[in-house]
Design an enzyme around this catalytic site. Structure first.
Site, PDB file in Angstrom:
ATOM      1  N   LYS A 218      -3.416   1.783  15.184  1.00 46.61           N
ATOM      2  CA  LYS A 218      -3.416   2.718  14.059  1.00 46.61           C
ATOM      3  C   LYS A 218      -4.133   4.010  14.437  1.00 46.61           C
ATOM      4  CE  LYS A 218      -7.469   0.406  12.118  1.00 46.61           C
ATOM      5  NZ  LYS A 218      -7.972  -0.420  10.999  1.00 46.61           N
TER       6      LYS A 218
ATOM      7  N   LYS B 295      -5.905   7.431  12.455  1.00 43.66           N
ATOM      8  CA  LYS B 295      -6.332   7.979  11.166  1.00 43.66           C
ATOM      9  C   LYS B 295      -6.713   9.444  11.310  1.00 43.66           C
ATOM     10  CE  LYS B 295      -7.930   3.529   9.394  1.00 43.66           C
ATOM     11  NZ  LYS B 295      -9.059   2.755   8.835  1.00 43.66           N
TER      12      LYS B 295
ATOM     13  N   ARG C  41      -1.666   6.994   9.894  1.00 41.49           N
ATOM     14  CA  ARG C  41      -1.776   6.464   8.543  1.00 41.49           C
ATOM     15  C   ARG C  41      -1.853   7.605   7.523  1.00 41.49           C
ATOM     16  NH1 ARG C  41      -3.984   1.152   8.565  1.00 41.49           N
ATOM     17  NH2 ARG C  41      -3.105   0.026  10.343  1.00 41.49           N
TER      18      ARG C  41
ATOM     19  N   CYS D 139      -8.033 -11.215   2.002  1.00 38.63           N
ATOM     20  CA  CYS D 139      -8.029 -10.700   3.365  1.00 38.63           C
ATOM     21  C   CYS D 139      -8.176 -11.827   4.371  1.00 38.63           C
ATOM     22  CB  CYS D 139      -9.153  -9.676   3.551  1.00 38.63           C
ATOM     23  SG  CYS D 139      -9.236  -9.022   5.239  1.00 38.63           S
TER      24      CYS D 139
ATOM     25  N   CYS E 282     -13.355  -1.555   7.269  1.00 38.92           N
ATOM     26  CA  CYS E 282     -12.536  -0.827   6.301  1.00 38.92           C
ATOM     27  C   CYS E 282     -13.388  -0.037   5.306  1.00 38.92           C
ATOM     28  CB  CYS E 282     -11.623  -1.784   5.554  1.00 38.92           C
ATOM     29  SG  CYS E 282     -10.360  -2.553   6.601  1.00 38.92           S
TER      30      CYS E 282
ATOM     31  N   CYS F 175     -15.276  -3.521   0.675  1.00 45.76           N
ATOM     32  CA  CYS F 175     -13.882  -3.836   1.012  1.00 45.76           C
ATOM     33  C   CYS F 175     -13.404  -4.999   0.158  1.00 45.76           C
ATOM     34  CB  CYS F 175     -13.761  -4.166   2.491  1.00 45.76           C
ATOM     35  SG  CYS F 175     -14.580  -5.704   2.976  1.00 45.76           S
TER      36      CYS F 175
ATOM     37  N   CYS G 263     -16.254  -8.346   7.090  1.00 51.08           N
ATOM     38  CA  CYS G 263     -16.106  -8.617   8.516  1.00 51.08           C
ATOM     39  C   CYS G 263     -16.480  -7.353   9.271  1.00 51.08           C
ATOM     40  CB  CYS G 263     -14.671  -9.062   8.832  1.00 51.08           C
ATOM     41  SG  CYS G 263     -13.475  -7.697   8.863  1.00 51.08           S
TER      42      CYS G 263
ATOM     43  N   ARG H 274       0.846  -1.195   0.000  1.00 48.03           N
ATOM     44  CA  ARG H 274       0.000   0.000   0.000  1.00 48.03           C
ATOM     45  C   ARG H 274       0.880   1.244   0.000  1.00 48.03           C
ATOM     46  NH1 ARG H 274      -3.438  -0.221   5.009  1.00 48.03           N
ATOM     47  NH2 ARG H 274      -4.545  -1.837   3.833  1.00 48.03           N
TER      48      ARG H 274
END
Length: 564
Positions: free
Chosen positions: A206, A208, A142, A433, A476, A427, A472, A73
């Site tokens: 993380k 954001k 991120r 994944c 995301c 996603c 899930c 990424r």
């Protein structure tokens, strides 16, 4: 009794600033994988190990290791890419990855299917294109996102500049990235193994950051750990409302985990923005839960320690108080398709890319089409948080040329697509994944025609409805902000969630739990019928469900007094 730190905290503290044994693992010819510890560290470098789950069982029967490959990424502040970079990224997709480019919900690209001995050359190619992958994943700040068309006005351009500065200044400083991937060549100057913000253990999870420019909430600012709302008065950027504690992740069956919208805590002028942002990150670094990763995001820190306590600590460290939040208004959180003119007379074309996947499939030659655009375009490209792409900064006399390429490659679907198709996000999910419980990206093309048929039966084909699919509950695709959302439970089964608004200011609610497609369509059909006959003015689907009592009022977590 002291609660032990999570295993990842041990890995980070012993990693020598994210080095671990990644370099040795890359050279190991026996396996196409790397160790589990190194895979966790690799995320900080913008990559992690995956395997093709479609092939997993067959390979197990053949006593072969899984079909390992790596996802990579990029870190692209605000999603801006030059044509030259685009062509490099396209070449990487075809030569080193699975032949596709995927636009993520954080305004950047992912490449899937990169085998281990191609990983280092791919990193080098990205570096040579003046881009990077550092901190695109991992327990760090991120990729910073922002409203993706900042050149509409000078105030927009200034807000974008601040978002870019935040992304650059909040990046890790470790030399590990350059040593492992670039043979020690520093990206800028000679970096040192000092992390004045992150320390040896970086962040608990993380983090954001997103910057929105009202009336557009096209980045879902309240889904961010730190959301910044640009306040523009008389055409001038006066500063930013500060919102903290957003996050979409949850775990099925664990009520201690949940999605949360960010809380607005005040306003800051631009000259204080960096200090405010860095200090919020630092408080979360010190206060965040390092024992239980499921509770390590800023949203849990706020709810466990108290929003007022966090704000007081923030202001004490800053040495000044935030000003009261300023009034603002959002009208929607989708993208605006087609051509839009900026104040400088240049134009911007937003193209719809289903699930963000740029590939050449059938009549859709989307990967080739963007490649041809990059060869002739003299502006830039901008990714959106809704997985779409903007051909930006086009001179008026170049519009016809751009339109011709777009039409020739099937990229002009935005002109005729249904309202729900234009605002659908999915996603990646299966097969790559490792967290996916159900299909998402591969299911969207099957689900959309069935939903469109229900909507068309009630004259709702063009009704803009936010649809979010997630394989899930980790979120995301920001499913908890969908007017309609499916959250994967297992193969072919989803939680049906309803009732977010079209402004990104209200979470949806569970409507049917663990149901299959026939049950989902059966539940939605009467709701669509009632919406068609009972909506008022330009009422959105989620607002209609709330007004008519299909869902109950829930806490917005956004102070009403600052919303104009």
């Amino acid at each position: 009794m002291t609660t032990p730190l999570s295993d990842l905290e041990r890995i980070k503290v012993n990693s020598r600033y994210l080095r671990g044994s990644i370099a040795e693992g890359l050279r190991d010819p026996v396996t196409n994988a790397i160790s589990d510890d190194d895979n966790k560290l690799l995320k900080f470098h913008g990559s992690y190990l995956q395997d093709d789950r479609d092939l997993r069982e067959e390979r197990r029967k053949q006593k072969l290791e899984p079909a390992y490959s790596f996802m990579l990424r990029a870190r692209l502040p605000s999603g801006v890419v030059t044509p030259a970079q685009w062509l490099v990224f396209d070449r990487i997709a075809r030569e080193h990855a699975n032949g596709t480019l995927r636009i993520t919900t954080r305004q950047t690209f992912q490449w899937h299917g990169i085998i281990k001995n191609h990983l280092k050359p791919t990193m080098a190619a990205i570096h040579e294109a003046l881009a990077t992958t550092i901190a695109a994943c991992g327990d760090v700040v991120r990729n910073v996102v922002s409203t993706p068309n900042p050149v509409e006005s000078s105030a927009h351009a200034l807000a974008y500049a601040w978002a870019t500065r935040l992304s650059e200044e909040l990046s890790p400083r470790t030399r590990a990235y350059h040593e492992i991937w670039l043979d020690g060549e520093p990206l800028v100057g000679e970096p040192k193994d000092e992390e004045p913000l992150y320390g040896r253990t970086y962040l608990p999870r993380k983090f954001k950051i997103g910057l929105a420019i009202p009336p557009l909430n096209d980045i879902d600012v309240f889904a961010q750990d730190l959301g910044l709302i640009a306040i523009i008065e008389q055409g001038e950027l006066t500063g930013f409302n500060v919102a903290i504690g957003g996050g979409m992740g949850a775990t099925h069956g664990d009520p201690s985990t949940y999605p949360r919208l960010a809380s607005v805590i005040g306003f800051t002028t631009p000259d204080r923005l960096f200090a405010v942002a860095e200090t919020i990150v630092a408080v979360q670094r010190d206060w965040g839960n390092r024992n239980e990763r499921k509770h390590a995001r800023l949203k849990y820190t706020l709810d466990h320690r108290g929003l007022d306590a966090f704000k007081a600590e923030l202001e004490q460290r800053l040495g000044f108080a935030l000003e009261p939040a300023r009034a603002y208004r959002f009208d929607h959180n989708g993208d605006r398709y087609g051509w839009i003119e900026g104040e400088d007379g240049r134009w911007h074309l937003t193209l719809q890319i289903e699930s963000g996947r740029l590939a050449d499939v059938g009549e859709h030659r989307w990967l080739s089409g963007l490649r041809e655009l990059a060869k002739v375009h003299d502006g830039d490209f901008r990714m959106t948080c809704n997985q779409n792409v903007i051909v930006a900064n086009v001179a008026a006399d170049q519009r016809a040329r751009i339109d011709a390429i777009v039409a020739a490659h099937g990229l002009d679907g935005y002109r005729t697509q249904s309202g729900i198709r234009k605002h659908a996000i999915a996603c990646v999910a299966l097969p790559t994944c490792g967290l996916a419980m159900a299909e998402s990206e591969r299911y969207l093309p099957q689900l959309l025609p069935r939903l469109e048929a229900l909507l068309e039966a009630h004259g709702l084909r063009d009704a803009p409805i936010l649809l979010r699919l997630s394989g899930c509950p980790n979120g995301c695709s920001r499913p908890y902000l969908g007017e309609i959302a499916l959250v994967g439970r297992g193969p072919g089964r989803y939680d049906l969630r309803l009732g977010a608004d079209f402004r990104g200011e209200r979470l949806n609610q569970l409507y049917r739990e663990n149901v299959d497609e026939p049950s989902i369509l059966e539940a939605l059909a009467p709701l669509f019928a009632n919406y068609a006959s009972g909506r008022v003015d330009q009422e959105g689907f989620g607002d209609f469900l709330l007004r008519t009592g299909v869902i109950s009022a829930n806490t917005r977590r956004i102070p009403a007094e600052v919303v104009a």
